[in-house]
Design a protein around this motif. Structure first.
Motif, PDB file in Angstrom:
ATOM      1  N   LEU A   1      28.585   7.291  37.288  1.00  0.00           N
ATOM      2  CA  LEU A   1      28.862   5.880  37.572  1.00  0.00           C
ATOM      3  C   LEU A   1      29.550   5.141  36.423  1.00  0.00           C
ATOM      4  O   LEU A   1      30.188   4.109  36.659  1.00  0.00           O
ATOM      5  CB  LEU A   1      27.566   5.136  37.905  1.00  0.00           C
ATOM      6  N   TRP A   2      29.445   5.658  35.189  1.00  0.00           N
ATOM      7  CA  TRP A   2      29.880   4.865  34.037  1.00  0.00           C
ATOM      8  C   TRP A   2      30.819   5.572  33.061  1.00  0.00           C
ATOM      9  O   TRP A   2      31.451   4.914  32.236  1.00  0.00           O
ATOM     10  CB  TRP A   2      28.657   4.413  33.232  1.00  0.00           C
ATOM     11  N   ILE A   3      30.901   6.889  33.086  1.00  0.00           N
ATOM     12  CA  ILE A   3      31.608   7.605  32.025  1.00  0.00           C
ATOM     13  C   ILE A   3      33.064   7.157  31.912  1.00  0.00           C
ATOM     14  O   ILE A   3      33.714   6.835  32.895  1.00  0.00           O
ATOM     15  CB  ILE A   3      31.526   9.138  32.246  1.00  0.00           C
ATOM     16  N   ARG A   4      33.552   7.134  30.688  1.00  0.00           N
ATOM     17  CA  ARG A   4      34.966   6.832  30.460  1.00  0.00           C
ATOM     18  C   ARG A   4      35.546   7.844  29.473  1.00  0.00           C
ATOM     19  O   ARG A   4      36.007   8.904  29.850  1.00  0.00           O
ATOM     20  CB  ARG A   4      35.157   5.384  29.986  1.00  0.00           C
ATOM     21  N   ARG A   5      35.560   7.513  28.185  1.00  0.00           N
ATOM     22  CA  ARG A   5      36.346   8.271  27.217  1.00  0.00           C
ATOM     23  C   ARG A   5      36.048   9.765  27.202  1.00  0.00           C
ATOM     24  O   ARG A   5      36.970  10.581  27.130  1.00  0.00           O
ATOM     25  CB  ARG A   5      36.149   7.702  25.808  1.00  0.00           C
ATOM     26  N   ASP A   6      34.781  10.158  27.258  1.00  0.00           N
ATOM     27  CA  ASP A   6      34.459  11.581  27.188  1.00  0.00           C
ATOM     28  C   ASP A   6      35.065  12.353  28.359  1.00  0.00           C
ATOM     29  O   ASP A   6      35.306  13.563  28.251  1.00  0.00           O
ATOM     30  CB  ASP A   6      32.945  11.793  27.166  1.00  0.00           C
ATOM     31  N   PHE A   7      35.302  11.680  29.450  1.00  0.00           N
ATOM     32  CA  PHE A   7      35.943  12.289  30.617  1.00  0.00           C
ATOM     33  C   PHE A   7      37.451  12.067  30.597  1.00  0.00           C
ATOM     34  O   PHE A   7      38.241  13.003  30.749  1.00  0.00           O
ATOM     35  CB  PHE A   7      35.338  11.702  31.891  1.00  0.00           C
ATOM     36  N   LEU A   8      37.849  10.824  30.372  1.00  0.00           N
ATOM     37  CA  LEU A   8      39.268  10.475  30.474  1.00  0.00           C
ATOM     38  C   LEU A   8      40.112  11.197  29.428  1.00  0.00           C
ATOM     39  O   LEU A   8      41.278  11.524  29.685  1.00  0.00           O
ATOM     40  CB  LEU A   8      39.453   8.961  30.325  1.00  0.00           C
ATOM     41  N   ASP A   9      39.550  11.444  28.255  1.00  0.00           N
ATOM     42  CA  ASP A   9      40.311  12.058  27.168  1.00  0.00           C
ATOM     43  C   ASP A   9      40.224  13.580  27.163  1.00  0.00           C
ATOM     44  O   ASP A   9      40.812  14.225  26.294  1.00  0.00           O
ATOM     45  CB  ASP A   9      39.810  11.534  25.814  1.00  0.00           C
ATOM     46  N   ASP A  10      39.507  14.159  28.126  1.00  0.00           N
ATOM     47  CA  ASP A  10      39.316  15.609  28.136  1.00  0.00           C
ATOM     48  C   ASP A  10      40.377  16.275  29.012  1.00  0.00           C
ATOM     49  O   ASP A  10      40.433  16.013  30.214  1.00  0.00           O
ATOM     50  CB  ASP A  10      37.922  15.952  28.665  1.00  0.00           C
ATOM     51  N   PRO A  11      41.224  17.132  28.444  1.00  0.00           N
ATOM     52  CA  PRO A  11      42.319  17.715  29.210  1.00  0.00           C
ATOM     53  C   PRO A  11      41.966  19.007  29.937  1.00  0.00           C
ATOM     54  O   PRO A  11      42.812  19.568  30.632  1.00  0.00           O
ATOM     55  CB  PRO A  11      43.364  18.002  28.128  1.00  0.00           C
ATOM     56  N   ARG A  12      40.737  19.464  29.805  1.00  0.00           N
ATOM     57  CA  ARG A  12      40.414  20.787  30.354  1.00  0.00           C
ATOM     58  C   ARG A  12      40.436  20.802  31.882  1.00  0.00           C
ATOM     59  O   ARG A  12      40.273  19.763  32.539  1.00  0.00           O
ATOM     60  CB  ARG A  12      39.068  21.267  29.826  1.00  0.00           C
ATOM     61  N   ASP A  13      40.625  21.977  32.440  1.00  0.00           N
ATOM     62  CA  ASP A  13      40.549  22.195  33.886  1.00  0.00           C
ATOM     63  C   ASP A  13      39.077  22.124  34.288  1.00  0.00           C
ATOM     64  O   ASP A  13      38.245  22.872  33.783  1.00  0.00           O
ATOM     65  CB  ASP A  13      41.141  23.567  34.217  1.00  0.00           C
ATOM     66  N   HIS A  14      38.755  21.222  35.215  1.00  0.00           N
ATOM     67  CA  HIS A  14      37.369  21.055  35.653  1.00  0.00           C
ATOM     68  C   HIS A  14      37.006  21.982  36.808  1.00  0.00           C
ATOM     69  O   HIS A  14      35.901  21.883  37.359  1.00  0.00           O
ATOM     70  CB  HIS A  14      37.115  19.601  36.061  1.00  0.00           C
ATOM     71  N   GLY A  15      37.937  22.851  37.206  1.00  0.00           N
ATOM     72  CA  GLY A  15      37.681  23.754  38.317  1.00  0.00           C
ATOM     73  C   GLY A  15      38.022  23.154  39.651  1.00  0.00           C
ATOM     74  O   GLY A  15      38.022  23.839  40.680  1.00  0.00           O
ATOM     75  N   MET A  16      38.320  21.873  39.672  1.00  0.00           N
ATOM     76  CA  MET A  16      38.739  21.151  40.877  1.00  0.00           C
ATOM     77  C   MET A  16      39.383  19.840  40.412  1.00  0.00           C
ATOM     78  O   MET A  16      39.212  19.435  39.270  1.00  0.00           O
ATOM     79  CB  MET A  16      37.559  20.869  41.800  1.00  0.00           C
ATOM     80  N   LEU A  17      40.136  19.219  41.299  1.00  0.00           N
ATOM     81  CA  LEU A  17      40.729  17.924  40.982  1.00  0.00           C
ATOM     82  C   LEU A  17      39.657  16.856  41.133  1.00  0.00           C
ATOM     83  O   LEU A  17      39.097  16.676  42.221  1.00  0.00           O
ATOM     84  CB  LEU A  17      41.901  17.628  41.919  1.00  0.00           C
ATOM     85  N   VAL A  18      39.354  16.145  40.053  1.00  0.00           N
ATOM     86  CA  VAL A  18      38.348  15.086  40.105  1.00  0.00           C
ATOM     87  C   VAL A  18      39.046  13.778  40.488  1.00  0.00           C
ATOM     88  O   VAL A  18      39.895  13.276  39.754  1.00  0.00           O
ATOM     89  CB  VAL A  18      37.619  14.938  38.762  1.00  0.00           C
ATOM     90  N   VAL A  19      38.694  13.245  41.639  1.00  0.00           N
ATOM     91  CA  VAL A  19      39.279  12.002  42.152  1.00  0.00           C
ATOM     92  C   VAL A  19      38.291  10.879  41.854  1.00  0.00           C
ATOM     93  O   VAL A  19      37.137  10.928  42.284  1.00  0.00           O
ATOM     94  CB  VAL A  19      39.555  12.099  43.665  1.00  0.00           C
ATOM     95  N   HIS A  20      38.733   9.873  41.113  1.00  0.00           N
ATOM     96  CA  HIS A  20      37.802   8.866  40.614  1.00  0.00           C
ATOM     97  C   HIS A  20      38.462   7.493  40.544  1.00  0.00           C
ATOM     98  O   HIS A  20      39.670   7.338  40.738  1.00  0.00           O
ATOM     99  CB  HIS A  20      37.310   9.260  39.214  1.00  0.00           C
ATOM    100  N   GLY A  21      37.641   6.502  40.235  1.00  0.00           N
ATOM    101  CA  GLY A  21      38.094   5.142  39.984  1.00  0.00           C
ATOM    102  C   GLY A  21      37.503   4.652  38.673  1.00  0.00           C
ATOM    103  O   GLY A  21      37.567   5.329  37.675  1.00  0.00           O
TER     104      GLY A  21
END
Length: 246
Positions: free
Chosen positions: A175-195
């Motif tokens: 519900l809240w994550i930003r930088r640790d997710f937004l700045d991570d370039p790794r392949d997550h195994g799927m396309l993460v669709v978010h807002g």
């Protein structure tokens, strides 16, 4: 496999109806009336008609529309306020309350006829809100999903904690994550669709797709369609490809 998705709504019923009109037009053009529509969360706050947004979604679901509705941080803050007016979401900095004008809780309460946010005691606002918000709305907010996976896409409100399996993700991160997710370039195994983090236009980063285009700040509400690894922005002129970096 086709999936539609709509970004952060933030109480804008007119924009939500327009987004669904674009999806209906795309269905008419391309078929597949059963493809789900994923609403990425933040249904409420800032806009003028959060009550109307929830009513609209409830009617659609009751009519067996193939809609999925996810929980956003603003939806959780609203639900928690209805339980405890002194509740403080862990994602908020200390001293900031959901009713602060920057968060828009007052506009949500006003859409239910509860006026005077910022002028009245929280206890009084809470008492009136509990009486004004229909039980169906409370149950709906409490039952929202945290994520939805379909094909090569994972739909969440804010993002994921990279490197953690979906089933072990913490709700606060979803519900809240930003930088640790937004700045991570790794392949997550799927396309993460978010807002959750507004951008000027829907953006494909290769490993994630951000579809929050700032409807809560007077900007457009985005609708997209995903087919396999391809993504299009739905516009009045039809589909516009959203391409990852070359």
């Amino acid at each position: 496999m086709r999936t539609y998705a709509i970004g952060d709504i933030h109480g804008h019923l007119d924009k939500l109806e327009a987004a669904h009109s674009l999806i209906a037009a795309d269905r008419a053009e391309n078929g597949d009336r059963e493809a789900p529509v994923v609403h990425i969360g933040d249904l409420v706050d800032r806009g003028p008609d959060s009550c109307g947004v929830i009513d609209y979604l409830l009617r659609g679901i009751a009519g067996r529309a193939p809609w999925v509705v996810l929980k956003g941080n603003h939806d959780r803050m609203f639900a928690n306020f209805l339980v405890d007016p002194d509740s403080h979401d862990p994602g908020l900095r200390e001293g900031l309350h959901w009713t602060d004008p920057r968060l828009g809780g007052g506009t949500t309460l006003a859409s239910y006829g509860v006026a005077g946010t910022g002028e009245r005691l929280l206890f009084d606002l809470h008492e009136e809100a509990v009486a004004a918000v229909p039980e169906a709305h409370v149950a709906f907010l409490g039952g929202l999903n945290l994520h939805f996976q379909r094909g090569a896409a994972l739909f969440v409100h804010a993002g994921i904690r990279p490197g953690i399996p979906v089933e072990r993700q913490a709700e606060d991160d979803l519900l809240w994550i930003r930088r640790d997710f937004l700045d991570d370039p790794r392949d997550h195994g799927m396309l993460v669709v978010h807002g959750h983090t507004p951008v000027d236009a829907p953006c494909h980063y290769g490993n994630r797709l951000n579809i929050d285009t700032g409807a809560g700040y007077g900007k457009p509400l985005t609708a997209v369609v995903i087919e396999g690894h391809q993504v299009w922005h739905l516009t009045e002129g039809g589909r516009v490809p959203i391409l990852p970096p070359a």
